[in-house]
Design an enzyme around this catalytic site. Structure first.
Site, PDB file in Angstrom:
ATOM      1  N   GLY A   1       0.655  -4.889   1.043  1.00 20.65           N
ATOM      2  CA  GLY A   1      -0.548  -4.908   0.200  1.00 20.65           C
ATOM      3  C   GLY A   1      -0.347  -5.650  -1.114  1.00 20.65           C
ATOM      4  O   GLY A   1      -1.306  -6.194  -1.676  1.00 20.65           O
TER       5      GLY A   1
ATOM      6  N   GLU B   1       4.796  -4.555   7.405  1.00 20.15           N
ATOM      7  CA  GLU B   1       3.936  -3.598   8.116  1.00 20.15           C
ATOM      8  C   GLU B   1       4.339  -3.341   9.563  1.00 20.15           C
ATOM      9  O   GLU B   1       4.309  -2.196  10.023  1.00 20.15           O
ATOM     10  CB  GLU B   1       2.469  -4.075   8.087  1.00 20.15           C
TER      11      GLU B   1
ATOM     12  N   GLU C   1      -0.828  -9.122  -0.261  1.00 17.34           N
ATOM     13  CA  GLU C   1      -2.261  -9.294   0.005  1.00 17.34           C
ATOM     14  C   GLU C   1      -3.067  -9.357  -1.293  1.00 17.34           C
ATOM     15  O   GLU C   1      -4.033 -10.112  -1.398  1.00 17.34           O
ATOM     16  CB  GLU C   1      -2.753  -8.150   0.903  1.00 17.34           C
TER      17      GLU C   1
ATOM     18  N   ALA D   1       0.863  -1.178   0.000  1.00 17.75           N
ATOM     19  CA  ALA D   1       0.000   0.000   0.000  1.00 17.75           C
ATOM     20  C   ALA D   1       0.900   1.230   0.000  1.00 17.75           C
ATOM     21  O   ALA D   1       2.052   1.165   0.444  1.00 17.75           O
ATOM     22  CB  ALA D   1      -0.893  -0.016   1.232  1.00 17.75           C
TER      23      ALA D   1
HETATM   24  N1  CAA Z   1       4.591   3.123  -1.041  1.00 17.89           N
HETATM   25  C1  CAA Z   1       4.952   4.244  -1.676  1.00 17.89           C
HETATM   26  N2  CAA Z   1       6.025   4.324  -2.465  1.00 17.89           N
HETATM   27  C2  CAA Z   1       6.764   3.213  -2.598  1.00 17.89           C
HETATM   28  C3  CAA Z   1       6.446   2.011  -1.961  1.00 17.89           C
HETATM   29  C4  CAA Z   1       5.281   1.996  -1.145  1.00 17.89           C
HETATM   30  N3  CAA Z   1       4.857   0.885  -0.540  1.00 17.89           N
HETATM   31  N4  CAA Z   1       7.379   1.093  -2.277  1.00 17.89           N
HETATM   32  C5  CAA Z   1       8.251   1.695  -3.094  1.00 17.89           C
HETATM   33  N5  CAA Z   1       7.890   2.983  -3.292  1.00 17.89           N
HETATM   34  C6  CAA Z   1       8.570   3.979  -4.118  1.00 17.89           C
HETATM   35  C7  CAA Z   1       9.810   4.530  -3.413  1.00 17.89           C
HETATM   36  O1  CAA Z   1       9.437   5.527  -2.495  1.00 17.89           O
HETATM   37  C8  CAA Z   1      10.597   5.035  -4.585  1.00 17.89           C
HETATM   38  O2  CAA Z   1      10.065   6.274  -4.985  1.00 17.89           O
HETATM   39  P1  CAA Z   1      11.068   7.507  -5.357  1.00 17.89           P
HETATM   40  O3  CAA Z   1      11.829   7.005  -6.555  1.00 17.89           O
HETATM   41  O4  CAA Z   1      10.117   8.625  -5.661  1.00 17.89           O
HETATM   42  O5  CAA Z   1      11.932   7.721  -4.170  1.00 17.89           O
HETATM   43  C9  CAA Z   1      10.286   4.039  -5.683  1.00 17.89           C
HETATM   44  O6  CAA Z   1       9.082   3.367  -5.290  1.00 17.89           O
HETATM   45  C10 CAA Z   1      11.358   2.993  -5.843  1.00 17.89           C
HETATM   46  O7  CAA Z   1      11.598   2.402  -4.585  1.00 17.89           O
HETATM   47  P2  CAA Z   1      13.039   2.321  -3.902  1.00 17.89           P
HETATM   48  O8  CAA Z   1      13.925   3.420  -4.377  1.00 17.89           O
HETATM   49  O9  CAA Z   1      12.841   2.201  -2.426  1.00 17.89           O
HETATM   50  O10 CAA Z   1      13.558   0.936  -4.523  1.00 17.89           O
HETATM   51  P3  CAA Z   1      14.592  -0.082  -3.884  1.00 17.89           P
HETATM   52  O11 CAA Z   1      14.899  -1.074  -4.940  1.00 17.89           O
HETATM   53  O12 CAA Z   1      15.712   0.618  -3.215  1.00 17.89           O
HETATM   54  O13 CAA Z   1      13.747  -0.822  -2.698  1.00 17.89           O
HETATM   55  C11 CAA Z   1      11.815  -1.917  -1.767  1.00 17.89           C
HETATM   56  C12 CAA Z   1      12.637  -1.598  -3.033  1.00 17.89           C
HETATM   57  C13 CAA Z   1      12.628  -2.810  -0.847  1.00 17.89           C
HETATM   58  C14 CAA Z   1      10.551  -2.637  -2.215  1.00 17.89           C
HETATM   59  C15 CAA Z   1      11.470  -0.587  -1.032  1.00 17.89           C
HETATM   60  O14 CAA Z   1      10.920   0.320  -1.988  1.00 17.89           O
HETATM   61  C16 CAA Z   1      10.488  -0.757   0.070  1.00 17.89           C
HETATM   62  O15 CAA Z   1      10.861  -1.202   1.153  1.00 17.89           O
HETATM   63  N6  CAA Z   1       9.202  -0.369  -0.173  1.00 17.89           N
HETATM   64  C17 CAA Z   1       8.186  -0.400   0.830  1.00 17.89           C
HETATM   65  C18 CAA Z   1       7.689  -1.821   1.094  1.00 17.89           C
HETATM   66  C19 CAA Z   1       6.653  -1.840   2.206  1.00 17.89           C
HETATM   67  O16 CAA Z   1       6.954  -1.492   3.332  1.00 17.89           O
HETATM   68  N7  CAA Z   1       5.421  -2.275   1.879  1.00 17.89           N
HETATM   69  C20 CAA Z   1       4.337  -2.360   2.835  1.00 17.89           C
HETATM   70  C21 CAA Z   1       3.552  -1.107   2.838  1.00 17.89           C
HETATM   71  S1  CAA Z   1       2.374  -1.070   4.128  1.00 17.89           S
HETATM   72  C22 CAA Z   1       1.027  -1.925   3.533  1.00 17.89           C
HETATM   73  O17 CAA Z   1       1.054  -2.525   2.483  1.00 17.89           O
HETATM   74  C23 CAA Z   1      -0.171  -1.855   4.442  1.00 17.89           C
HETATM   75  C24 CAA Z   1      -1.352  -2.666   4.054  1.00 17.89           C
HETATM   76  O18 CAA Z   1      -1.355  -3.874   4.198  1.00 17.89           O
HETATM   77  C25 CAA Z   1      -2.579  -2.023   3.640  1.00 17.89           C
END
Ligand code: CAA
Length: 259
Positions: free
Chosen positions: A109, A132, A112, A64
Site C-alpha cells: 500500500g 502481497e 500504491e 496496508a
Molecule cells: N502493517 C502493520 N504493521 C507493520 C507493517 C504493516 N504493513 N509494517 C511494519 N509494521 C510494524 C511492525 O509490525 C513493527 O511493529 P512492532 O514494533 O509493534 O512489532 C514495526 O512496524 C516495525 O517493523 P519491523 O520490526 O518489522 O521493522 P524491520 O526493520 O525489521 O522490517 C519491514 C521492516 C521489512 C518493512 C517489515 O516491517 C515488513 O516486512 N513489513 C510489512 C511489509 C508488507 O508486507 N507490506 C504489504 C502489506 S499488504 C498491503 O499493503 C495490501 C494492499 O495493497 C492494500
C-alpha cells in the site's frame, strides 16, 4: 495524536504520514484522516502543490496495516480496498499536483500511495516492493492497475508475482519514479519542484493534470477532444490574459491570481 501532519509552506502543503512506530502502515484511521485532510486542503484558495512523505528514517509507508487485515472476511476486505481506492483516487485527481517524496520502505500500500501521486521523487534509501502475494493476497489499493499503466503490464506482473524488492535505480530505469536523489536532498528537491510548479498559473497546471489523467483511459482522438476542451477553459481566466499580455510587452508575469 494526529496520523497526518499538514504543514503549509507558502503555497505548498507538506503532508507527512505520522505513524513511524508502525513504519507508517496504512490503517483505516490513517486513510480516513488523509481523506479528511485532503478535503480541507481542497478549500484552500492559495494551494498550488502537495508533497506527501512519511515520518521517521525507515519508511515512506510499509503497506496496508497487516494487523487490521489479518482477520477480515471478504466483505470487510472489499470495503477496505474500496476505501483505499477512494482515498488514492481522490489524491490522483486532486486539483493541484501531488509529489511523493519517498525514502526507505515503500511496500504494498505504500508503493500504491506513491503510485497514486502525480510525480515520484525517490531517495537513494528507497526500497519498493509488492509483498502481497507472500501474504496470500493481491495488491488492493490500485497497484495492479497503476504500476501496469505507469510502466508496463509484464514488469508490474513480475514485481507482483515475485514480491522482489527493488532500489531507486531500477524504479527510475523502469519509469516508476521520476527522479532519484541522495536521501539528504530528498525534501529540498521535492520542495524545489513544488515551488517551480507553484510559480506557474494554477489554471494551466490544473487543466494539464486533468487532461493527462483523463486521457490515460481514452483513445488518442477522444483524448485530444478533452485536451481542446480544457485548453479552451484556460481562456476564460484573467491569468491567461495577463500572462500573454505581459509576454507581448516583453515582461515576465508571475502574479497569478488563480482566476
Ligand atoms: N502493517 C502493520 N504493521 C507493520 C507493517 C504493516 N504493513 N509494517 C511494519 N509494521 C510494524 C511492525 O509490525 C513493527 O511493529 P512492532 O514494533 O509493534 O512489532 C514495526 O512496524 C516495525 O517493523 P519491523 O520490526 O518489522 O521493522 P524491520 O526493520 O525489521 O522490517 C519491514 C521492516 C521489512 C518493512 C517489515 O516491517 C515488513 O516486512 N513489513 C510489512 C511489509 C508488507 O508486507 N507490506 C504489504 C502489506 S499488504 C498491503 O499493503 C495490501 C494492499 O495493497 C492494500
Amino acid at each position: 495524536m494526529t496520523l497526518i501532519n499538514v504543514e503549509m509552506k507558502d503555497k505548498i502543503a507538506l503532508l507527512t504520514l505520522n505513524r513511524p512506530e508502525a513504519l507508517n502502515a496504512l490503517n483505516s484511521e490513517l486513510l480516513r484522516e488523509l481523506y479528511d485532510r485532503l478535503k480541507a486542503l481542497e478549500k484552500e484558495d492559495d494551494l498550488r502543490c502537495l508533497v506527501v512523505t512519511g515520518s521517521g528514517e525507515k519508511a515512506f509507508a510499509a503497506g496496508a496495516d497487516i494487523g487490521e487485515m489479518a482477520d477480515m472476511n471478504p466483505d470487510e476486505a472489499e470495503e477496505f480496498a474500496a476505501f483505499g481506492h477512494e482515498v488514492f483516487s481522490y489524491l490522483s485527481t486532486f486539483p493541484c499536483p501531488v509529489i511523493a517524496a519517498i525514502h526507505g520502505y515503500a511496500l504494498g500500500g505504500g508503493f500504491e500511495l506513491a503510485l497514486a501521486c502525480d510525480i515520484r521523487i525517490a531517495a537513494d534509501t528507497a526500497r519498493f516492493a509488492f509483498p502481497e502475494t507472500g501474504l496470500g493476497i493481491t495488491p488492493g489499493f490500485g497497484g495492479t492497475q497503476r504500476l501496469a499503466r505507469l510502466t508496463n503490464a509484464a514488469y508490474a506482473m513480475e514485481l507482483i508475482f515475485t514480491g522482489r524488492r527493488i532500489k531507486g535505480e531500477e524504479a527510475l530505469e523502469q519509469g516508476a519514479v521520476n527522479r532519484l536523489v541522495p536521501a539528504s536532498e530528498l525534501m529540498s528537491e521535492a520542495m524545489k519542484m513544488a515551488e517551480s510548479i507553484a510559480a506557474n498559473a494554477p489554471i494551466g497546471v490544473r487543466m494539464a493534470k486533468e487532461a493527462v489523467q483523463r486521457g490515460l483511459d481514452l483513445d488518442l482522438d477522444t483524448g485530444m477532444e478533452v485536451e481542446a476542451e480544457l485548453f479552451a477553459e484556460c481562456f476564460d481566466s484573467s491569468d491567461q490574459k495577463d500572462a500573454m499580455q505581459a509576454f507581448l510587452k516583453k515582461e515576465k508575469f508571475t502574479d497569478f491570481q488563480n482566476k
